[in-house]
Design a protein around this motif. Structure first.
Motif, mmCIF file in Angstrom:
data_model
loop_
_atom_site.group_PDB
_atom_site.id
_atom_site.type_symbol
_atom_site.label_atom_id
_atom_site.label_comp_id
_atom_site.label_asym_id
_atom_site.label_seq_id
_atom_site.Cartn_x
_atom_site.Cartn_y
_atom_site.Cartn_z
ATOM 1 N N VAL A 1 -4.060 15.274 -2.978
ATOM 2 C CA VAL A 1 -3.704 14.009 -3.630
ATOM 3 C C VAL A 1 -4.967 13.218 -3.969
ATOM 4 C CG1 VAL A 1 -2.516 11.806 -3.337
ATOM 5 C CG2 VAL A 1 -1.434 13.915 -2.545
ATOM 6 N N GLU A 2 -5.921 13.228 -3.052
ATOM 7 C CA GLU A 2 -7.161 12.488 -3.268
ATOM 8 C C GLU A 2 -7.940 13.040 -4.462
ATOM 9 O OE1 GLU A 2 -10.915 10.881 -0.547
ATOM 10 O OE2 GLU A 2 -9.862 12.728 -0.006
ATOM 11 N N ASP A 3 -7.808 14.329 -4.718
ATOM 12 C CA ASP A 3 -8.585 14.972 -5.781
ATOM 13 C C ASP A 3 -7.979 14.817 -7.166
ATOM 14 O OD1 ASP A 3 -10.561 15.818 -4.097
ATOM 15 O OD2 ASP A 3 -9.725 17.812 -3.778
ATOM 16 N N SER A 4 -6.684 14.454 -7.253
ATOM 17 C CA SER A 4 -6.050 14.376 -8.578
ATOM 18 C C SER A 4 -4.962 13.319 -8.595
ATOM 19 C CB SER A 4 -5.447 15.733 -8.956
ATOM 20 O OG SER A 4 -4.686 15.628 -10.141
ATOM 21 N N SER A 5 -4.958 12.512 -9.636
ATOM 22 C CA SER A 5 -3.929 11.474 -9.774
ATOM 23 C C SER A 5 -2.566 12.066 -10.109
ATOM 24 C CB SER A 5 -4.329 10.466 -10.860
ATOM 25 O OG SER A 5 -4.475 11.123 -12.114
ATOM 26 N N ASN A 6 -2.522 13.373 -10.415
ATOM 27 C CA ASN A 6 -1.250 14.010 -10.754
ATOM 28 C C ASN A 6 -0.440 14.399 -9.517
ATOM 29 O OD1 ASN A 6 -1.741 13.969 -13.551
ATOM 30 N ND2 ASN A 6 -2.987 15.825 -13.417
ATOM 31 N N TRP A 7 -1.107 14.482 -8.353
ATOM 32 C CA TRP A 7 -0.438 14.961 -7.155
ATOM 33 C C TRP A 7 0.089 13.803 -6.310
ATOM 34 C CZ3 TRP A 7 0.385 19.813 -7.911
ATOM 35 C CH2 TRP A 7 -0.582 20.635 -8.489
ATOM 36 N N LEU A 8 1.184 14.069 -5.612
ATOM 37 C CA LEU A 8 1.775 13.114 -4.671
ATOM 38 C C LEU A 8 2.163 13.869 -3.408
ATOM 39 C CD1 LEU A 8 4.347 11.498 -7.155
ATOM 40 C CD2 LEU A 8 2.124 10.508 -6.526
ATOM 41 N N THR A 9 2.174 13.180 -2.291
ATOM 42 C CA THR A 9 2.727 13.779 -1.078
ATOM 43 C C THR A 9 3.544 12.747 -0.333
ATOM 44 O OG1 THR A 9 2.282 15.193 0.835
ATOM 45 C CG2 THR A 9 0.796 13.316 0.524
ATOM 46 N N GLU B 1 -9.469 6.400 -1.430
ATOM 47 C CA GLU B 1 -8.933 5.686 -2.582
ATOM 48 C C GLU B 1 -7.473 6.083 -2.815
ATOM 49 O OE1 GLU B 1 -10.425 3.261 -4.607
ATOM 50 O OE2 GLU B 1 -11.733 3.249 -2.853
ATOM 51 N N LEU B 2 -6.659 5.809 -1.820
ATOM 52 C CA LEU B 2 -5.250 6.179 -1.852
ATOM 53 C C LEU B 2 -4.380 4.960 -1.610
ATOM 54 C CD1 LEU B 2 -5.414 9.467 0.280
ATOM 55 C CD2 LEU B 2 -5.223 9.300 -2.212
ATOM 56 N N ASP B 3 -3.171 5.017 -2.111
ATOM 57 C CA ASP B 3 -2.212 3.941 -1.903
ATOM 58 C C ASP B 3 -0.966 4.514 -1.235
ATOM 59 O OD1 ASP B 3 -1.511 1.254 -2.070
ATOM 60 O OD2 ASP B 3 -0.307 1.579 -3.869
ATOM 61 N N LEU B 4 -0.336 3.706 -0.400
ATOM 62 C CA LEU B 4 0.867 4.118 0.318
ATOM 63 C C LEU B 4 2.023 3.236 -0.126
ATOM 64 C CD1 LEU B 4 -0.638 4.459 3.928
ATOM 65 C CD2 LEU B 4 -0.543 6.178 2.115
ATOM 66 N N VAL B 5 3.115 3.872 -0.509
ATOM 67 C CA VAL B 5 4.280 3.144 -0.998
ATOM 68 C C VAL B 5 5.504 3.572 -0.176
ATOM 69 C CG1 VAL B 5 5.682 2.562 -3.007
ATOM 70 C CG2 VAL B 5 3.268 3.214 -3.311
ATOM 71 N N PRO B 6 6.217 2.615 0.459
ATOM 72 C CA PRO B 6 7.400 2.986 1.253
ATOM 73 C C PRO B 6 8.469 3.649 0.403
ATOM 74 C CG PRO B 6 6.707 0.732 1.723
ATOM 75 C CD PRO B 6 5.928 1.174 0.522
ATOM 76 N N LEU B 7 9.069 4.706 0.935
ATOM 77 C CA LEU B 7 10.200 5.360 0.289
ATOM 78 C C LEU B 7 11.483 4.727 0.804
ATOM 79 C CD1 LEU B 7 8.909 8.997 0.270
ATOM 80 C CD2 LEU B 7 10.039 7.937 -1.678
ATOM 81 N N THR B 8 12.394 4.402 -0.083
ATOM 82 C CA THR B 8 13.621 3.708 0.306
ATOM 83 C C THR B 8 14.845 4.512 -0.117
ATOM 84 O OG1 THR B 8 13.642 2.480 -1.780
ATOM 85 C CG2 THR B 8 12.530 1.446 0.090
ATOM 86 N N GLY B 9 15.992 4.087 0.420
ATOM 87 C CA GLY B 9 17.248 4.691 0.026
ATOM 88 C C GLY B 9 17.730 5.797 0.925
ATOM 89 N N ARG C 1 10.840 6.730 15.498
ATOM 90 C CA ARG C 1 11.592 7.278 14.369
ATOM 91 C C ARG C 1 10.675 7.393 13.160
ATOM 92 N NH1 ARG C 1 16.831 8.201 14.734
ATOM 93 N NH2 ARG C 1 17.992 7.291 16.475
ATOM 94 N N GLU C 2 10.807 8.478 12.429
ATOM 95 C CA GLU C 2 9.984 8.666 11.247
ATOM 96 C C GLU C 2 10.473 7.790 10.091
ATOM 97 O OE1 GLU C 2 7.987 13.104 11.288
ATOM 98 O OE2 GLU C 2 9.748 12.761 10.039
ATOM 99 N N HIS C 3 9.533 7.149 9.426
ATOM 100 C CA HIS C 3 9.783 6.417 8.191
ATOM 101 C C HIS C 3 8.756 6.913 7.177
ATOM 102 C CE1 HIS C 3 12.507 3.767 10.348
ATOM 103 N NE2 HIS C 3 11.581 3.655 11.272
ATOM 104 N N TYR C 4 9.185 7.188 5.959
ATOM 105 C CA TYR C 4 8.339 7.932 5.031
ATOM 106 C C TYR C 4 7.632 7.052 4.015
ATOM 107 C CZ TYR C 4 10.767 11.748 7.206
ATOM 108 O OH TYR C 4 11.261 12.594 8.146
ATOM 109 N N MET C 5 6.424 7.506 3.664
ATOM 110 C CA MET C 5 5.602 6.839 2.666
ATOM 111 C C MET C 5 5.212 7.847 1.593
ATOM 112 S SD MET C 5 5.106 3.753 4.055
ATOM 113 C CE MET C 5 3.569 2.947 3.668
ATOM 114 N N LEU C 6 5.203 7.379 0.357
ATOM 115 C CA LEU C 6 4.638 8.161 -0.736
ATOM 116 C C LEU C 6 3.129 7.925 -0.731
ATOM 117 C CD1 LEU C 6 5.190 9.911 -3.304
ATOM 118 C CD2 LEU C 6 5.095 7.749 -4.576
ATOM 119 N N VAL C 7 2.349 8.997 -0.713
ATOM 120 C CA VAL C 7 0.887 8.897 -0.743
ATOM 121 C C VAL C 7 0.415 9.282 -2.149
ATOM 122 C CG1 VAL C 7 -1.280 9.672 0.292
ATOM 123 C CG2 VAL C 7 0.805 9.547 1.694
ATOM 124 N N CYS C 8 -0.280 8.351 -2.792
ATOM 125 C CA CYS C 8 -0.754 8.600 -4.159
ATOM 126 C C CYS C 8 -2.147 8.006 -4.328
ATOM 127 C CB CYS C 8 0.199 7.994 -5.182
ATOM 128 S SG CYS C 8 0.412 6.200 -5.048
#
Length: 296
Positions: free
Chosen positions: A230-238, A253-261, A161-168
Motif C-alpha cells: 500500500v505504501e508503494d502505490s496509491s492504487n493498493w488498499l488493505t 505516508e498512510l491514512d487510516l479510515v474506519p470501515l462501517t456497516g 474485539r477487532e474493529h477494521y480500518m482501511l489502510v491507504c
C-alpha cells in the motif's frame, strides 16, 4: 516410558520417521526402536509402517490422546516443582494469529515486568495451526479468535474485539474521509491476508454481507507485506484491525479510515489447554490477560 511417548507424539504429528527423529535430535533407528518398545509395553500395534510411515492404527489413535495427556501432566509436574523452588520461571511458547501480534507484545511485556525470570517464544500462526500446536504440545498457549470458529475445549480469556480500518496512501481518493463502507470497495485493488487466515475469512464474510466480492490482487501471510505494498502505490488498499493498522502505519505516508456497516467485531483472546489446575505460570498468564482485557 515418557521418552517413548514423546517419540510417538512426534511421529504422529510429523508423519515421517526420519523427520520426526531429526525434530527430536535422535537417530531414526533410535526412534524406531523406541516406538517398537512402546508397542511391546502396551501390547498393541500403534503405527502402520512398511518402507515408510503408514498412519496410526485405531489403537494408536486412542493411545495418542493418552500420550498427550501423560506428557502434558509430566510437564505440568515439572513446572510445579520449578515454581516451588524458583518462583515463576521458565519458557512460555505462544502461537499468535498475525493480526494480534501487537497485543501479544503488550501482554508479554507487562508479564515480564512482573515476572522477569519468564522467557517467551512468540510464533505467528493461523487459528487452525494454533489449536493443532496446543494439541501436539508444541506451544503452551495461543492468542486467537474466540467466537468465530470452534476452538474446542480450552481455557479462554478475552482480550479485545477487532474493529477494521482501511489502510491507504495519503494521496488515495479514500484518504481523509471519516469512514468508508464495505460496498464502496467493490472493484478496488486489495492486498489481503491469505485465505487460510481466519481474519481473511472474516473479511470475506463482511464483503459478502455487503453484496461485494473482494478483488484481492496481492495475498500474503504477512501484514507487514500488505502495508508495504500500500505504501508503494496509491492504487493498493488493505484492511487491518485498528490497533495493528495504527502500529504498522506509524511514521508512514498512510491514512487510516474506519470501515462501517458491520456488526460487532470478532472476539480475540488468550487460549490455553483446558486443565484444572493450570500450572502456576499459565495461571499467571491468564490472570495478566484478564487484567489487560478491554472487553466489557
Amino acid at each position: 516410558m515418557l521418552d517413548k511417548l514423546e517419540m510417538f507424539i512426534a511421529v504422529a504429528k510429523i508423519e515421517h520417521f526420519g523427520k520426526a527423529a531429526e525434530h527430536l535430535g535422535i537417530t531414526q533407528p533410535t526412534l524406531s526402536t523406541g516406538i517398537k518398545t512402546l508397542e511391546d509395553q502396551l501390547g498393541v500395534k500403534l503405527v502402520f509402517r512398511g518402507s515408510r510411515y503408514g498412519g496410526l492404527t485405531p489403537e494408536g489413535q486412542s493411545a495418542l490422546a493418552w500420550a498427550r495427556r501423560i506428557v502434558g501432566d509430566a510437564r505440568q509436574l515439572r513446572d510445579e516443582m520449578r515454581f516451588k523452588k524458583h518462583g515463576l520461571a521458565g519458557q512460555l511458547r505462544i502461537a499468535v494469529i498475525p493480526t494480534a501480534l501487537t497485543w501479544a507484545a503488550q501482554l508479554t511485556a507487562k508479564f515480564t515486568e512482573k515476572h522477569p525470570k519468564v522467557r517467551f517464544t512468540l510464533l505467528s500462526r493461523t487459528s487452525i495451526e494454533i489449536l493443532s500446536m496446543m494439541d501436539n504440545l508444541d506451544v503452551d498457549a495461543g492468542i486467537t479468535y474466540l467466537d468465530n470458529e470452534p476452538t474446542g475445549k480450552v481455557s479462554t480469556e478475552p482480550l479485545y474485539r477487532e474493529h477494521y480500518m482501511l489502510v491507504c496512501r495519503k494521496d488515495s481518493p479514500f484518504a481523509g474521509r471519516d469512514s468508508v463502507g464495505w460496498k464502496e470497495l467493490e472493484g478496488e485493488k486489495l492486498c489481503l491476508l491469505t485465505p487460510e487466515n481466519q481474519n481473511r475469512r472474516i473479511i470475506n464474510r463482511h464483503f459478502r454481507e455487503a453484496g461485494v466480492t473482494p478483488d484481492a490482487w496481492i495475498e500474503s501471510d504477512s501484514t507487514v507485506v500488505l502495508v508495504a505494498n500500500v505504501e508503494d502505490s496509491s492504487n493498493w488498499l488493505t484492511i487491518l484491525p485498528a490497533d495493528l493498522a495504527i502500529f504498522l502505519s506509524r511514521g508512514k505516508e498512510l491514512d487510516l479510515v474506519p470501515l462501517t456497516g458491520t456488526s460487532t467485531g470478532p472476539l480475540v483472546g488468550l487460549v490455553a489447554p483446558y486443565r484444572e489446575p493450570h500450572t502456576p505460570i499459565l495461571q499467571a498468564l491468564l490472570g495478566a490477560a484478564r487484567r489487560m482485557s478491554c472487553v466489557d
